[in-house]
Design a protein around this motif. Sequence first.
Motif, PDB file in Angstrom:
ATOM      1  N   VAL A  84       1.491  -1.776 -27.479  1.00  0.00           N
ATOM      2  CA  VAL A  84       2.441  -1.914 -28.571  1.00  0.00           C
ATOM      3  C   VAL A  84       3.510  -2.920 -28.168  1.00  0.00           C
ATOM      4  O   VAL A  84       4.138  -2.767 -27.117  1.00  0.00           O
ATOM      5  N   SER A  86       6.911  -4.838 -27.575  1.00  0.00           N
ATOM      6  CA  SER A  86       8.269  -4.332 -27.439  1.00  0.00           C
ATOM      7  C   SER A  86       9.200  -5.052 -28.415  1.00  0.00           C
ATOM      8  O   SER A  86       8.944  -6.186 -28.808  1.00  0.00           O
ATOM      9  N   ASP A 152      13.178   2.885 -23.389  1.00  0.00           N
ATOM     10  CA  ASP A 152      11.808   2.344 -23.437  1.00  0.00           C
ATOM     11  C   ASP A 152      10.976   3.095 -24.465  1.00  0.00           C
ATOM     12  O   ASP A 152      10.193   2.495 -25.219  1.00  0.00           O
ATOM     13  N   ASP A 153      11.137   4.419 -24.480  1.00  0.00           N
ATOM     14  CA  ASP A 153      10.442   5.239 -25.467  1.00  0.00           C
ATOM     15  C   ASP A 153      10.905   4.866 -26.873  1.00  0.00           C
ATOM     16  O   ASP A 153      10.106   4.804 -27.808  1.00  0.00           O
ATOM     17  N   ARG A 155      12.005   1.945 -27.914  1.00  0.00           N
ATOM     18  CA  ARG A 155      11.408   0.650 -28.293  1.00  0.00           C
ATOM     19  C   ARG A 155       9.958   0.830 -28.742  1.00  0.00           C
ATOM     20  O   ARG A 155       9.511   0.202 -29.701  1.00  0.00           O
ATOM     21  N   GLU A 156       9.216   1.660 -28.023  1.00  0.00           N
ATOM     22  CA  GLU A 156       7.815   1.880 -28.393  1.00  0.00           C
ATOM     23  C   GLU A 156       7.718   2.553 -29.758  1.00  0.00           C
ATOM     24  O   GLU A 156       6.893   2.166 -30.593  1.00  0.00           O
ATOM     25  N   ARG A 160       5.927   0.799 -33.023  1.00  0.00           N
ATOM     26  CA  ARG A 160       4.769   1.477 -33.617  1.00  0.00           C
ATOM     27  C   ARG A 160       5.023   1.880 -35.062  1.00  0.00           C
ATOM     28  O   ARG A 160       4.192   1.648 -35.948  1.00  0.00           O
TER      29      ARG A 160
END
Length: 220
Positions: A84, A86, A152-153, A155-156, A160
């Motif tokens: 996915v 960023s 980071d989570d 951004r994912e 998505r």
Amino acid sequence: MVRTILDSCGVGKRAVFHRTSEIEMKTAPTATLVARLKREAKLVARAKQQSHANALDEAARAHGYENWHELHEQHLQHARAAPVPSLDLPIDPRLPRGFDFTPNDERSAQELAEWWDRPFALSRPDGGFEVRCLDGGAWDRSTWYGSAKDIDDAREIAARMLARWKKHREAPVVMLDVDRVVVARMEQRPGDGITELGVFGSTNEAREFIETLREGAPPA
């Protein structure tokens, strides 16, 4: 092996199926391959007067798979495993006044240019983040994309969910307009308007046209 086959209108087309023995390994199960083989299988099924399912199995075997089911399952796994991308995700941005209490069609051009389809993250007391985006999923506020444990989570989740929503929003729909059946794409942003993709005599013709678009074939 190259076969020349006839479609329902009698127009000659060519579908290329390689013999299994000519292929040293399985062809990558990409969306492009799946869409192309679906189109070719329809033509082969008509020409040989066989079932579409059998034509799909033949096409899959020609690319190194036991049958269409195996190819389709590996395609789904391939899609799920794709990375996915960023996003540059703003954290606790300064949003316009009334951002989550304003009808989308009343927002200024500047606000839409800055925030439409641009996810952002809001800090939570527990150290995590809430991910939101102004994307039309709600008529007067940003859409909730999910909760993230870290940036980071977040951004994912943002990447998505935005990709998923855009795909849904861009999908063609059938609209009945007096004596017309219209295939259209709904407005992608306030003020853009609805885009007509085709006008048809029946809902069946409209649905067939949408199926053609989904399979990646150029419209007739």
